[in-house]
Design a protein around this motif. Structure first.
Motif, PDB file in Angstrom:
ATOM      1  N   GLY A 111       5.703   1.651   5.944  1.00  0.00           N
ATOM      2  CA  GLY A 111       4.647   2.064   6.868  1.00  0.00           C
ATOM      3  C   GLY A 111       3.461   1.126   6.957  1.00  0.00           C
ATOM      4  O   GLY A 111       2.892   0.941   8.027  1.00  0.00           O
ATOM      5  N   CYS A 112       3.067   0.534   5.846  1.00  0.00           N
ATOM      6  CA  CYS A 112       1.804  -0.222   5.868  1.00  0.00           C
ATOM      7  C   CYS A 112       1.974  -1.662   6.351  1.00  0.00           C
ATOM      8  O   CYS A 112       1.018  -2.271   6.804  1.00  0.00           O
ATOM      9  CB  CYS A 112       1.165  -0.202   4.480  1.00  0.00           C
ATOM     10  N   ARG A 113       3.166  -2.209   6.248  1.00  0.00           N
ATOM     11  CA  ARG A 113       3.533  -3.564   6.690  1.00  0.00           C
ATOM     12  C   ARG A 113       2.864  -4.678   5.870  1.00  0.00           C
ATOM     13  O   ARG A 113       2.948  -5.843   6.228  1.00  0.00           O
ATOM     14  CB  ARG A 113       3.223  -3.808   8.186  1.00  0.00           C
ATOM     15  N   LEU A 114       2.181  -4.333   4.788  1.00  0.00           N
ATOM     16  CA  LEU A 114       1.485  -5.378   4.035  1.00  0.00           C
ATOM     17  C   LEU A 114       2.450  -6.274   3.267  1.00  0.00           C
ATOM     18  O   LEU A 114       2.129  -7.404   2.922  1.00  0.00           O
ATOM     19  CB  LEU A 114       0.541  -4.740   3.022  1.00  0.00           C
ATOM     20  N   CYS A 115       3.627  -5.761   3.002  1.00  0.00           N
ATOM     21  CA  CYS A 115       4.568  -6.507   2.162  1.00  0.00           C
ATOM     22  C   CYS A 115       5.417  -7.475   2.974  1.00  0.00           C
ATOM     23  O   CYS A 115       6.462  -7.917   2.507  1.00  0.00           O
ATOM     24  CB  CYS A 115       5.460  -5.514   1.420  1.00  0.00           C
ATOM     25  N   ILE A 116       4.978  -7.802   4.178  1.00  0.00           N
ATOM     26  CA  ILE A 116       5.778  -8.682   5.047  1.00  0.00           C
ATOM     27  C   ILE A 116       6.045 -10.036   4.380  1.00  0.00           C
ATOM     28  O   ILE A 116       5.186 -10.577   3.680  1.00  0.00           O
ATOM     29  CB  ILE A 116       5.093  -8.906   6.421  1.00  0.00           C
TER      30      ILE A 116
ATOM     31  N   LEU B 162       0.833  -1.217   0.000  1.00  0.00           N
ATOM     32  CA  LEU B 162       0.000   0.000   0.000  1.00  0.00           C
ATOM     33  C   LEU B 162       0.863   1.260   0.000  1.00  0.00           C
ATOM     34  O   LEU B 162       0.543   2.226  -0.659  1.00  0.00           O
ATOM     35  CB  LEU B 162      -0.918   0.026   1.233  1.00  0.00           C
ATOM     36  N   CYS B 163       1.979   1.210   0.744  1.00  0.00           N
ATOM     37  CA  CYS B 163       2.781   2.444   0.843  1.00  0.00           C
ATOM     38  C   CYS B 163       3.951   2.465  -0.138  1.00  0.00           C
ATOM     39  O   CYS B 163       4.665   3.453  -0.214  1.00  0.00           O
ATOM     40  CB  CYS B 163       3.285   2.642   2.273  1.00  0.00           C
ATOM     41  N   HIS B 164       4.129   1.380  -0.880  1.00  0.00           N
ATOM     42  CA  HIS B 164       5.283   1.313  -1.776  1.00  0.00           C
ATOM     43  C   HIS B 164       4.972   1.942  -3.136  1.00  0.00           C
ATOM     44  O   HIS B 164       3.877   1.784  -3.668  1.00  0.00           O
ATOM     45  CB  HIS B 164       5.683  -0.148  -1.984  1.00  0.00           C
TER      46      HIS B 164
ATOM     47  N   SER C  41       9.286  -6.457   3.109  1.00  0.00           N
ATOM     48  CA  SER C  41      10.139  -6.744   1.950  1.00  0.00           C
ATOM     49  C   SER C  41      10.517  -5.479   1.182  1.00  0.00           C
ATOM     50  O   SER C  41      11.508  -5.460   0.460  1.00  0.00           O
ATOM     51  CB  SER C  41       9.437  -7.723   1.012  1.00  0.00           C
ATOM     52  N   CYS C  42       9.739  -4.384   1.352  1.00  0.00           N
ATOM     53  CA  CYS C  42      10.045  -3.164   0.585  1.00  0.00           C
ATOM     54  C   CYS C  42      11.235  -2.411   1.163  1.00  0.00           C
ATOM     55  O   CYS C  42      11.765  -1.513   0.520  1.00  0.00           O
ATOM     56  CB  CYS C  42       8.827  -2.254   0.503  1.00  0.00           C
ATOM     57  N   THR C  43      11.632  -2.753   2.406  1.00  0.00           N
ATOM     58  CA  THR C  43      12.754  -2.029   3.023  1.00  0.00           C
ATOM     59  C   THR C  43      13.940  -2.947   3.333  1.00  0.00           C
ATOM     60  O   THR C  43      14.946  -2.484   3.856  1.00  0.00           O
ATOM     61  CB  THR C  43      12.313  -1.365   4.351  1.00  0.00           C
TER      62      THR C  43
HETATM   63  S1  FES Z   1       4.722  -1.704   1.060  1.00  0.00           S
HETATM   64 FE1  FES Z   1       4.125  -0.747   2.882  1.00  0.00          FE
HETATM   65  S2  FES Z   1       5.572  -1.521   4.297  1.00  0.00           S
HETATM   66 FE2  FES Z   1       6.229  -2.368   2.442  1.00  0.00          FE
END
Ligand code: FES
Ligand code: SF4
Ligand code: SF4
Ligand code: SF4
Length: 346
Positions: A44-49, A33-35, A61-63
Motif C-alpha cells: 500500500g505505501c509504495r515506499l519499498c519500490i 511503512l506498510c510492511h 519489493s514487499c510484494t
Molecule cells: S512496504 Fe509498503 S508497499 Fe512495500
C-alpha cells in the motif's frame, strides 16, 4: 533456492522469498511503512519500490518474489525522489504536530521525513478532519494521523483473530474504523498499537506521561499468567508509564490486554504489600514468617479435627507450571486432599 543480485551483491534465498526479504537478508535496508514481517504483504505505501533490470517501472519489493537471475537496484536518485514524494504526499494530509505527539521519536513517518529532510510541503489541499473521539477505555485513536497502511487491520485479523477494524469508504474518504464507526469494542490486546507506524494508535494510559527522554526501559516477565510473556517496562521517575514487548522473545512481541494495559496495579495505593491475618473479623498486617506459621499450625489443627478434606488449596494462574505442580503435590501428599483449584476458574 534462487540467486539474484541486489545492489551488486549476490543473494541466495529460498523460492517464494520477496525481494524485500532477500534484500534484508543481505543487510540492505529498504524503507517501508506498510510492511510487517509477520503479516500478509499489502503493497500500500509504495515506499519499498526497487528497480529490476528489464522492467520498465519500479515495483514494490514487499510484494514481488525474488527470481533467479534478477538484477535489483534499491537505491538511485529516481527511487529516492519518488520515495521522498510519497512521504511528502502522506505528510500533506497529516497534522504534523510531532511536538505533542505521543509517538514522536518512535514514529516511522517522522523518521522518514527526517531522512528526506522534509521541512515544507509542496502539496497543499484538502485535509481529513476527524473530530469524533473514540470512548473505548484503552486505545487513543487519532485517525488524522492514520496513513492507511492497514497494519492494524491485518494484525487484528491475522494474529489476534478478532477483525475489530477494517477499511471503510473509498478514495480520499477511506478510513480505518470499527463497524458502523462506533467506538472500538474488542479484546484490547494492543497489537494494533504495537504495529502502527505513526501516532494514529497509542495508549490512553500513556498520554502526556513521557515519550523517549528520561525513560528507562526494564525487561521483565508479565506477572499475570504462567505464559511468561516478555514485557518491557518504560519507567520514568520511578513510575511505569507504558508497557511494550520485544519481537525477539518467546511471545514474539505480542501481548494480551493484561500485559499491555494491566500495569496500573504497580503503583496503586490499594495494593497489598504485606500478608494479612483475619482475627475476630478484622484484617491485621503481619510478617510472612508469622503468616506461614499461622497457616501451618492451623492447617494441622483442622486436619486433626475435621480430616484433610476440610482443607482446600487455591493456586494461581500467575504462578509458573513448576510452582503449581509443587503446590498440588503439597496438597495431595502432605495435606492429603484432592481439593485443589486455581484462580482462573473462579
Ligand atoms: S512496504 Fe509498503 S508497499 Fe512495500
Ligand atoms: S504521527 Fe509521527 S509524524 Fe505524525 S505527528 Fe506524530 S510523530 Fe509526528
Ligand atoms: S486492540 Fe487488539 S483486538 Fe482491538 S483492534 Fe487492536 S488488534 Fe484488534
Ligand atoms: S491506524 Fe496505524 S496501523 Fe492502522 S492503518 Fe492507520 S497508520 Fe496504519
Amino acid at each position: 533456492m534462487v540467486n539474484l543480485t541486489i545492489d551488486g551483491i549476490t543473494v541466495s534465498v529460498p523460492e517464494g522469498t520477496t525481494i524485500l526479504d532477500a534484500a534484508r537478508s543481505a543487510d540492505i535496508s529498504v524503507p517501508t511503512l506498510c510492511h510487517h514481517p509477520k503479516l500478509t504483504p499489502f503493497g500500500g505505501c509504495r515506499l519499498c519500490i526497487v528497480n529490476i533490470k528489464g522492467v520498465p517501472r519500479p515495483v514494490t519489493s514487499c510484494t514481488t518474489p525474488a527470481e533467479d537471475g534478477m538484477e535489483v537496484t534499491t537505491r538511485s536518485s529516481t527511487l529516492e525522489r519518488l520515495r521522498r514524494t510519497l512521504v511528502e504526499l502522506l505528510l500533506s494530509d497529516h497534522p504534523n504536530d510531532c511536538m505533542v505527539c505521543e509517538q514522536a521519536g518512535n514514529c516511522t513517518l517522522q523518521e522518514l521525513a527526517y531522512f528526506y529532510g522534509i521541512r515544507e510541503n509542496r502539496f497543499a489541499g484538502e485535509r481529513r478532519v476527524y473530530t469524533k473521539t473514540d470512548n473505548n477505555p484503552f486505545l487513543e485513536r487519532d485517525m488524522e494521523k492514520c496513513i492507511l497502511c492497514g497494519k492494524c487491520v491485518r494484525v487484528c485479523d491475522e494474529i489476534q483473530g478478532v477483525g475489530a477494524v477494517d477499511f471503510t469508504y473509498r478514495g480520499f474518504s477511506a478510513k480505518i474504523c470499527p463497524p458502523f464507526e462506533k467506538d472500538l469494542e474488542c479484546e484490547f490486546c494492543g497489537q494494533c498499537v504495537t504495529v502502527c507506524p505513526t501516532g494514529a494508535l497509542t495508549g490512553k494510559m500513556w498520554r502526556q506521561k513521557g515519550r523517549q527522554q528520561g525513560i528507562r526501559k526494564v525487561h521483565t516477565v508479565c506477572p499475570y499468567c504462567g505464559c511468561g510473556c516478555n514485557l518491557t517496562l518504560h519507567v520514568r521517575d520511578n513510575e511505569v508509564i507504558r508497557v511494550s514487548s520485544r519481537e525477539d522473545t518467546i511471545n514474539e512481541g505480542w501481548l494480551c490486554p493484561k500485559g499491555s494495559f494491566g500495569y496500573g496495579f504497580i503503583a496503586n495505593s490499594d495494593r497489598l504489600t504485606k500478608p494479612l491475618i483475619r482475627e475476630k473479623g478484622k484484617l491485621r498486617e503481619t510478617t510472612w514468617e508469622k503468616a506461614l506459621e499461622y497457616i501451618a499450625s492451623n492447617s494441622l489443627k483442622i486436619k486433626e479435627n475435621y480430616g484433610p478434606d476440610a482443607i482446600g488449596g487455591l493456586a494461581s494462574a500467575r504462578c509458573s507450571n513448576e510452582e503449581n505442580y509443587v503446590f498440588q503435590k503439597f496438597m495431595r501428599a502432605v495435606i492429603g486432599t484432592n481439593n485443589v483449584d486455581h484462580c482462573a476458574r473462579l
